[in-house]
Design an enzyme around this catalytic site. Structure first.
Site, PDB file in Angstrom:
ATOM      1  N   SER A 109      23.408   4.229  29.711  1.00 39.97           N
ATOM      2  CA  SER A 109      24.141   2.768  29.995  1.00 39.97           C
ATOM      3  C   SER A 109      24.317   2.620  31.585  1.00 39.97           C
ATOM      4  O   SER A 109      24.260   3.744  32.330  1.00 39.97           O
ATOM      5  CB  SER A 109      25.515   2.638  29.430  1.00 39.97           C
ATOM      6  OG  SER A 109      25.995   1.547  29.844  1.00 39.97           O
ATOM      7  N   TYR A 121      33.462   6.481  27.452  1.00 43.41           N
ATOM      8  CA  TYR A 121      32.455   5.992  26.986  1.00 43.41           C
ATOM      9  C   TYR A 121      31.291   6.048  28.414  1.00 43.41           C
ATOM     10  O   TYR A 121      30.007   6.570  28.386  1.00 43.41           O
ATOM     11  CB  TYR A 121      32.255   4.344  26.880  1.00 43.41           C
ATOM     12  CG  TYR A 121      30.831   3.719  26.689  1.00 43.41           C
ATOM     13  CD1 TYR A 121      30.228   3.828  25.590  1.00 43.41           C
ATOM     14  CD2 TYR A 121      30.278   2.856  27.725  1.00 43.41           C
ATOM     15  CE1 TYR A 121      28.762   3.198  25.254  1.00 43.41           C
ATOM     16  CE2 TYR A 121      29.188   2.362  27.574  1.00 43.41           C
ATOM     17  CZ  TYR A 121      28.436   2.454  26.389  1.00 43.41           C
ATOM     18  OH  TYR A 121      27.358   1.718  26.051  1.00 43.41           O
TER      19      TYR A 121
END
Length: 193
Positions: A90, A104
């Site tokens: 990401s 995350y």
């Protein structure tokens, strides 16, 4: 088939079932696309001061440990195919994001590092390992607030589509990328520039 990736005891059964379904055929690609990004009860960002140990463990198991276990468990099938592994990292793995939480982001940064390590380890066996690092993509994980706030500052002035991400994954799994390994391809409309 459905697998609860946060349950480490479910992975050996899932790997056995995948092997059974392959029935001796090679595995050409493994795409590690599962990911969880928990939020605070009010929907806000969980930071390093407020994230519980249980949340850290759950996020890391799904976002980092499951890809390791799946790649290890399916190694022989990938080797026979000279297959490809694509890990989905990401944009948040390299910068603080206004919505994505610390666990995350940290798990995705670790997955990027793991991709490089795996590329090194798996190359002698003919298996390529790459990653993609999406920015804002119109999926269920993206809130309307995120899209409205970030689309105007993305150089392409929009969020990406799942199809745009899938095309890059397909390329990395194809023979067109036969000399690409250890790379992390950003898919973010220029958001990182």
């Amino acid at each position: 088939m459905q697998v609860e990736l946060s349950d480490h005891s479910a992975l050996p059964r899932a790997i056995a079932e995948i092997k059974e379904r392959l029935n001796g055929e090679p595995l050409h690609a493994l795409v590690n696309n599962a990911g969880i990004s928990p939020k605070a009860p009010d929907g806000g960002r969980l930071n390093s001061l407020t994230t519980s140990i249980g949340t850290w463990m759950s996020v890391f198991h799904v976002n980092l440990v499951a890809p390791i276990l799946l790649a290890q468990g399916l190694f022989e099938e990938l080797k026979v195919a000279s297959g490809s592994i694509v890990n989905v990292t990401s944009i948040v793995g390299t910068r603080v994001h206004p919505f994505a939480g610390t666990a995350y982001a940290t798990s995705k940064a670790a997955l990027a590092c793991l991709t490089r390590e795996m590329a090194h380890d798996y190359a002698p066996f003919g298996i390529r390992v790459n990653a993609i690092a999406p920015g804002e993509i119109k999926t269920d994980i993206l809130s309307a607030e995120t899209e409205a706030r970030l689309a105007p500052i993305i150089p392409l002035h929009r969020v990406g589509t799942p199809d745009e991400v899938a095309k890059v994954i397909f390329f990395l799994c194809s023979s067109a990328a036969s000399y690409v390994t250890g790379a992390e391809v950003p898919i973010n409309g220029g958001q990182h520039v």
